[in-house]
Design an enzyme around this catalytic site. Sequence first.
Site, PDB file in Angstrom:
ATOM      1  N   LYS A  71     -10.081  17.154 -24.520  1.00 56.46           N
ATOM      2  CA  LYS A  71     -10.959  16.756 -25.600  1.00 56.46           C
ATOM      3  C   LYS A  71     -11.224  15.253 -25.497  1.00 56.46           C
ATOM      4  O   LYS A  71     -10.278  14.451 -25.445  1.00 56.46           O
ATOM      5  CB  LYS A  71     -10.318  17.074 -26.960  1.00 56.46           C
ATOM      6  CG  LYS A  71     -10.208  18.565 -27.261  1.00 56.46           C
ATOM      7  CD  LYS A  71     -11.572  19.178 -27.506  1.00 56.46           C
ATOM      8  CE  LYS A  71     -11.451  20.614 -27.995  1.00 56.46           C
ATOM      9  NZ  LYS A  71     -12.776  21.205 -28.290  1.00 56.46           N
TER      10      LYS A  71
ATOM     11  N   ASP B 113     -14.332  18.449 -22.476  1.00 55.38           N
ATOM     12  CA  ASP B 113     -15.123  18.863 -23.641  1.00 55.38           C
ATOM     13  C   ASP B 113     -15.410  17.645 -24.516  1.00 55.38           C
ATOM     14  O   ASP B 113     -14.500  17.070 -25.111  1.00 55.38           O
ATOM     15  CB  ASP B 113     -14.359  19.916 -24.440  1.00 55.38           C
ATOM     16  CG  ASP B 113     -15.195  20.493 -25.578  1.00 55.38           C
ATOM     17  OD1 ASP B 113     -16.380  20.123 -25.695  1.00 55.38           O
ATOM     18  OD2 ASP B 113     -14.660  21.321 -26.337  1.00 55.38           O
TER      19      ASP B 113
ATOM     20  N   GLU C 145     -18.510  19.849 -20.865  1.00 54.55           N
ATOM     21  CA  GLU C 145     -18.955  20.695 -21.973  1.00 54.55           C
ATOM     22  C   GLU C 145     -19.564  19.872 -23.105  1.00 54.55           C
ATOM     23  O   GLU C 145     -18.952  18.915 -23.581  1.00 54.55           O
ATOM     24  CB  GLU C 145     -17.759  21.502 -22.494  1.00 54.55           C
ATOM     25  CG  GLU C 145     -18.087  22.481 -23.589  1.00 54.55           C
ATOM     26  CD  GLU C 145     -16.884  23.334 -23.977  1.00 54.55           C
ATOM     27  OE1 GLU C 145     -16.945  23.954 -25.058  1.00 54.55           O
ATOM     28  OE2 GLU C 145     -15.896  23.386 -23.214  1.00 54.55           O
TER      29      GLU C 145
ATOM     30  N   ASP D 221     -22.002  24.502 -25.615  1.00 57.10           N
ATOM     31  CA  ASP D 221     -21.160  25.132 -26.631  1.00 57.10           C
ATOM     32  C   ASP D 221     -21.857  25.082 -27.983  1.00 57.10           C
ATOM     33  O   ASP D 221     -22.542  26.027 -28.370  1.00 57.10           O
ATOM     34  CB  ASP D 221     -19.795  24.437 -26.684  1.00 57.10           C
ATOM     35  CG  ASP D 221     -18.870  25.019 -27.757  1.00 57.10           C
ATOM     36  OD1 ASP D 221     -19.258  25.992 -28.425  1.00 57.10           O
ATOM     37  OD2 ASP D 221     -17.754  24.501 -27.929  1.00 57.10           O
TER      38      ASP D 221
ATOM     39  N   LYS E  95     -18.521  31.742 -28.856  1.00 54.52           N
ATOM     40  CA  LYS E  95     -17.466  31.725 -29.862  1.00 54.52           C
ATOM     41  C   LYS E  95     -17.847  32.697 -30.974  1.00 54.52           C
ATOM     42  O   LYS E  95     -18.965  32.633 -31.498  1.00 54.52           O
ATOM     43  CB  LYS E  95     -17.274  30.317 -30.431  1.00 54.52           C
ATOM     44  CG  LYS E  95     -16.695  29.335 -29.429  1.00 54.52           C
ATOM     45  CD  LYS E  95     -16.517  27.957 -30.033  1.00 54.52           C
ATOM     46  CE  LYS E  95     -15.873  26.999 -29.033  1.00 54.52           C
ATOM     47  NZ  LYS E  95     -15.784  25.611 -29.573  1.00 54.52           N
TER      48      LYS E  95
END
Length: 369
Positions: free
Chosen positions: A163, A191, A218, A243, A267
């Site tokens: 992250k 990400d 991402e 995403d 998701k």
Amino acid sequence: MKIKAIHIHAIHLPLHAPFIVSYGTYHNMPTIIVKIETDEGITGYGEAVPDEFVTGESFESTYHLLKHTIAPLLIGKNPMEFEKIHDLMNQVVYGVPAAKAAIDIALFDAAGKKLGQPVYQLIGGRYHEKFPVTHVLSIAEPDAMADEATAMIKKGYSSFKMKVGTEVMKDVERIQAVRNRVGENIAIRVDVNQGWKNSANTLVAIRSLRELNIDWLEQPVMADDIDGMVEIKSKADIPLMIDEGMKGPRELREIIHKRAADKVNIKLMKCGGILPAVKLAYQAEMAGIECQVGSMVESSVGSAAGFHVAFSKKIITSVELTGPLKFSQDIGNLHYDVPFIKLNDQPGLGVEVDEQILEELTKYKDVVL
């Protein structure tokens, strides 16, 4: 079989450590657990993890929407009529995918138990035998992220999702530190959670990342900036995953048309549950785009639902459903053989919910009859 009651629990799941992403820090995970009761004594559990930055829903709004709008609509309905129930929900309220996901997941859990089959058998049958589990590194100082990665390698992990999404060059330092510590044979996925804002900032970062063997990058730009993804993809040689910018079929059509991403992250909380996720996987497959099933840090209930989708589809090649591993207390018993996940063959989601723990973690609750 008819739905006779829907129980709604607003809970906070305690984390082992704060979970830090570009737009916030979570000390616990607010989530909403739904239990459907049928006239045959079969129950089904579902989960909503709303996120203002991703799904556009809040914890409180989702709870009240389920209680006052969606749940009353479904009393007396057949829980096995997935398509019809989604159509009913869509007619009364636009969007709110996490709220709809809670219902959808509970429907599939109940239907699987009724038929004596795991959910993956209801959506195409099992394709994958196991998936490697990717450890997610929260945003921290470069050395701290590298230390955590080193510790996780000793536990058997071979891939990491980093992250990032703060200052661009500070993020580059973080990625460099982890790569230098873990060596070249460990997979690193980055990400950004929209944190680099635009294509210009992202291209600056990519210039420093080219030699670091990144699996994919991402969502570096804002969710609605699909044209920004197109520009990055045309100028960079690191694979791009979208995403937050891909919520449903409308966005996926644009992504396919513009060739805006190499991979898409499905998701259940973004798209509305198991049935919409399966439809997205088929849509992506027709365009030859690989998929991942990603995490909103769900409990065993929501995570199991995502795994059932992932295990049933050839085009889904990675998963990052690690929520239960992050909780010091969970309501369910989804089992991980770290660094792998293997689903059992129990009916429904295959997860036993501990009602006592559910009650302990509940902040407020209601039942709709």
